[in-house]
Scaffold this motif. Structure first.
Motif, PDB file in Angstrom:
ATOM      1  N   LEU A 163       0.840  -1.258  -0.045  1.00 17.87           N
ATOM      2  CA  LEU A 163      -0.020  -0.053  -0.156  1.00 17.87           C
ATOM      3  C   LEU A 163       0.855   1.279  -0.095  1.00 17.87           C
ATOM      4  O   LEU A 163       0.495   2.079  -0.640  1.00 17.87           O
ATOM      5  CB  LEU A 163      -1.041  -0.106   1.379  1.00 17.87           C
ATOM      6  CG  LEU A 163      -1.934  -1.022   1.074  1.00 17.87           C
ATOM      7  CD1 LEU A 163      -2.733  -1.155   2.302  1.00 17.87           C
ATOM      8  CD2 LEU A 163      -2.991  -1.023  -0.062  1.00 17.87           C
ATOM      9  N   GLN A 164       1.998   1.186   0.709  1.00 23.71           N
ATOM     10  CA  GLN A 164       2.825   2.420   0.594  1.00 23.71           C
ATOM     11  C   GLN A 164       3.434   2.484  -0.696  1.00 23.71           C
ATOM     12  O   GLN A 164       3.694   3.553  -1.038  1.00 23.71           O
ATOM     13  CB  GLN A 164       3.939   2.392   1.798  1.00 23.71           C
ATOM     14  CG  GLN A 164       4.868   3.467   1.906  1.00 23.71           C
ATOM     15  CD  GLN A 164       4.401   4.785   2.485  1.00 23.71           C
ATOM     16  OE1 GLN A 164       3.120   4.604   2.996  1.00 23.71           O
ATOM     17  NE2 GLN A 164       4.879   5.604   2.275  1.00 23.71           N
ATOM     18  N   GLY A 165       3.918   1.513  -1.151  1.00 18.49           N
ATOM     19  CA  GLY A 165       4.486   1.338  -2.391  1.00 18.49           C
ATOM     20  C   GLY A 165       3.530   1.977  -3.449  1.00 18.49           C
ATOM     21  O   GLY A 165       3.811   3.004  -4.394  1.00 18.49           O
ATOM     22  N   HIS A 166       2.260   1.502  -3.496  1.00 21.37           N
ATOM     23  CA  HIS A 166       0.970   2.138  -4.211  1.00 21.37           C
ATOM     24  C   HIS A 166       1.134   3.894  -4.172  1.00 21.37           C
ATOM     25  O   HIS A 166       0.940   4.419  -5.150  1.00 21.37           O
ATOM     26  CB  HIS A 166      -0.233   1.373  -4.116  1.00 21.37           C
ATOM     27  CG  HIS A 166      -0.336   0.169  -4.645  1.00 21.37           C
ATOM     28  ND1 HIS A 166      -1.395  -0.497  -4.191  1.00 21.37           N
ATOM     29  CD2 HIS A 166       0.383  -0.668  -5.245  1.00 21.37           C
ATOM     30  CE1 HIS A 166      -1.351  -1.900  -4.514  1.00 21.37           C
ATOM     31  NE2 HIS A 166      -0.286  -1.791  -5.276  1.00 21.37           N
ATOM     32  N   HIS A 167       1.052   4.122  -2.985  1.00 26.98           N
ATOM     33  CA  HIS A 167       0.938   5.553  -2.594  1.00 26.98           C
ATOM     34  C   HIS A 167       1.956   6.216  -3.323  1.00 26.98           C
ATOM     35  O   HIS A 167       1.916   7.547  -3.963  1.00 26.98           O
ATOM     36  CB  HIS A 167       0.689   5.817  -1.132  1.00 26.98           C
ATOM     37  CG  HIS A 167       0.513   7.030  -0.818  1.00 26.98           C
ATOM     38  ND1 HIS A 167      -0.302   8.035  -0.914  1.00 26.98           N
ATOM     39  CD2 HIS A 167       1.822   7.966   0.006  1.00 26.98           C
ATOM     40  CE1 HIS A 167      -0.152   9.160  -0.550  1.00 26.98           C
ATOM     41  NE2 HIS A 167       1.096   9.062  -0.068  1.00 26.98           N
ATOM     42  N   ILE A 168       3.309   5.712  -3.081  1.00 19.76           N
ATOM     43  CA  ILE A 168       4.677   6.725  -3.641  1.00 19.76           C
ATOM     44  C   ILE A 168       4.461   6.459  -5.095  1.00 19.76           C
ATOM     45  O   ILE A 168       4.716   7.471  -5.835  1.00 19.76           O
ATOM     46  CB  ILE A 168       5.737   5.984  -3.089  1.00 19.76           C
ATOM     47  CG1 ILE A 168       5.747   6.150  -1.588  1.00 19.76           C
ATOM     48  CG2 ILE A 168       7.034   6.386  -3.690  1.00 19.76           C
ATOM     49  CD1 ILE A 168       7.130   5.495  -0.821  1.00 19.76           C
ATOM     50  N   ALA A 169       4.098   5.516  -5.653  1.00 21.47           N
ATOM     51  CA  ALA A 169       4.111   5.048  -7.250  1.00 21.47           C
ATOM     52  C   ALA A 169       2.882   6.323  -7.755  1.00 21.47           C
ATOM     53  O   ALA A 169       3.371   6.901  -8.766  1.00 21.47           O
ATOM     54  CB  ALA A 169       3.741   3.707  -7.634  1.00 21.47           C
ATOM     55  N   GLN A 170       1.878   6.332  -6.887  1.00 21.96           N
ATOM     56  CA  GLN A 170       0.886   7.432  -7.596  1.00 21.96           C
ATOM     57  C   GLN A 170       1.543   8.554  -7.687  1.00 21.96           C
ATOM     58  O   GLN A 170       1.347   9.465  -8.484  1.00 21.96           O
ATOM     59  CB  GLN A 170      -0.284   7.141  -6.492  1.00 21.96           C
ATOM     60  CG  GLN A 170      -1.500   7.199  -7.249  1.00 21.96           C
ATOM     61  CD  GLN A 170      -2.638   7.000  -6.242  1.00 21.96           C
ATOM     62  OE1 GLN A 170      -2.192   6.575  -5.096  1.00 21.96           O
ATOM     63  NE2 GLN A 170      -3.777   7.056  -6.555  1.00 21.96           N
ATOM     64  N   GLU A 171       2.224   9.110  -6.469  1.00 20.77           N
ATOM     65  CA  GLU A 171       2.504  10.451  -6.479  1.00 20.77           C
ATOM     66  C   GLU A 171       3.648  10.628  -7.162  1.00 20.77           C
ATOM     67  O   GLU A 171       3.780  11.802  -7.620  1.00 20.77           O
ATOM     68  CB  GLU A 171       3.395  10.558  -5.001  1.00 20.77           C
ATOM     69  CG  GLU A 171       2.615  10.675  -3.822  1.00 20.77           C
ATOM     70  CD  GLU A 171       3.023  11.071  -2.414  1.00 20.77           C
ATOM     71  OE1 GLU A 171       4.049  10.784  -2.271  1.00 20.77           O
ATOM     72  OE2 GLU A 171       2.346  11.690  -1.850  1.00 20.77           O
ATOM     73  N   LEU A 172       4.541   9.630  -7.867  1.00 18.67           N
ATOM     74  CA  LEU A 172       5.576   9.688  -8.925  1.00 18.67           C
ATOM     75  C   LEU A 172       4.974   9.734 -10.293  1.00 18.67           C
ATOM     76  O   LEU A 172       5.838   9.826 -11.252  1.00 18.67           O
ATOM     77  CB  LEU A 172       6.490   8.690  -8.745  1.00 18.67           C
ATOM     78  CG  LEU A 172       7.460   8.517  -7.504  1.00 18.67           C
ATOM     79  CD1 LEU A 172       8.273   7.149  -7.661  1.00 18.67           C
ATOM     80  CD2 LEU A 172       8.276   9.818  -7.378  1.00 18.67           C
ATOM     81  N   GLY A 173       3.687   9.556 -10.419  1.00 20.08           N
ATOM     82  CA  GLY A 173       3.003   9.747 -11.735  1.00 20.08           C
ATOM     83  C   GLY A 173       2.663   8.582 -12.388  1.00 20.08           C
ATOM     84  O   GLY A 173       2.255   8.203 -13.766  1.00 20.08           O
ATOM     85  N   TYR A 174       3.094   7.353 -11.977  1.00 24.52           N
ATOM     86  CA  TYR A 174       2.891   5.975 -12.318  1.00 24.52           C
ATOM     87  C   TYR A 174       1.132   5.742 -12.340  1.00 24.52           C
ATOM     88  O   TYR A 174       0.296   6.010 -11.181  1.00 24.52           O
ATOM     89  CB  TYR A 174       3.517   4.942 -11.816  1.00 24.52           C
ATOM     90  CG  TYR A 174       4.995   5.090 -11.947  1.00 24.52           C
ATOM     91  CD1 TYR A 174       5.650   4.528 -13.289  1.00 24.52           C
ATOM     92  CD2 TYR A 174       6.036   5.775 -11.250  1.00 24.52           C
ATOM     93  CE1 TYR A 174       6.835   4.914 -13.632  1.00 24.52           C
ATOM     94  CE2 TYR A 174       7.146   6.158 -11.463  1.00 24.52           C
ATOM     95  CZ  TYR A 174       7.739   5.214 -12.617  1.00 24.52           C
ATOM     96  OH  TYR A 174       8.942   5.632 -13.129  1.00 24.52           O
TER      97      TYR A 174
END
Length: 177
Positions: A104-115
């Motif tokens: 879930l944390q990975g998803h959150h960061i990936a989203q912030e990075l634009g993925y």
């Protein structure tokens, strides 16, 4: 209390051991995951912000997750996505929700990075808890045979995989052509 943070160079040796331990008794493993992570760290597919560790209050690393760049290709277009591989939790910390927190944390960061999406091959009863569904639902396939229920994807943003069909193209470090 568990802290999730970006992996640092000083963690590499501990993470190598952790991954080896996490997969040691796994039936569907080639037991090369720790070497794959080492190769991916040196690759163009590596995203430092998406190599995460879960650390307990004693500073021991209990888990690690890695998301790297991959592509989805069809005859006319190429789309960028992420591969989630591997998720590793030390045996003594397994079944405590650490893998899920890392995902879930990975998803959150990936989203912030634009993925916009993540693709994985994994256990058909585990990953759907986090919103993953079969890649076949999106018209996405793999360059090798796997049981349909083990190839999964998630849209990190609404319609993140809409009209993005094709074949998954892994970074060369995965050793898949």
């Amino acid at each position: 209390m568990l802290k999730i943070r970006q992996e640092e160079e000083r963690d590499y040796k501990k993470v190598f051991q952790l991954i080896e331990e996490a997969f040691r008794n796994m039936e569907h493993s080639d037991h090369q995951e720790q070497f794959l992570v080492e190769k991916l760290r040196k690759s163009d597919a590596f995203i430092p912000e998406l190599s995460l560790v879960a650390e307990d209050e004693n500073g021991d690393i209990a888990g690690h997750i890695l998301f790297t760049k991959l592509r989805i290709e069809n005859d006319s277009e190429t789309f960028e996505s992420l591969a989630l591989a591997p998720v590793s939790v030390k045996p003594e910390f397994q079944n405590q929700g650490i893998g899920g927190k890392l995902i879930l944390q990975g998803h959150h960061i990936a989203q912030e990075l634009g993925y916009q999406s993540v693709i994985l091959i994994g256990h058909e009863t585990y990953y759907p808890k986090f919103g993953y569904e079969k890649t076949s639902n999106f018209g996405i396939s793999f360059p090798f045979e796997i049981p349909e229920e083990n190839g999964m994807a998630i849209e990190l943003v609404k319609d993140g995989l809409k009209n993005k069909n094709g074949v998954v193209k892994y970074p060369k470090e995965f050793g898949i052509d």
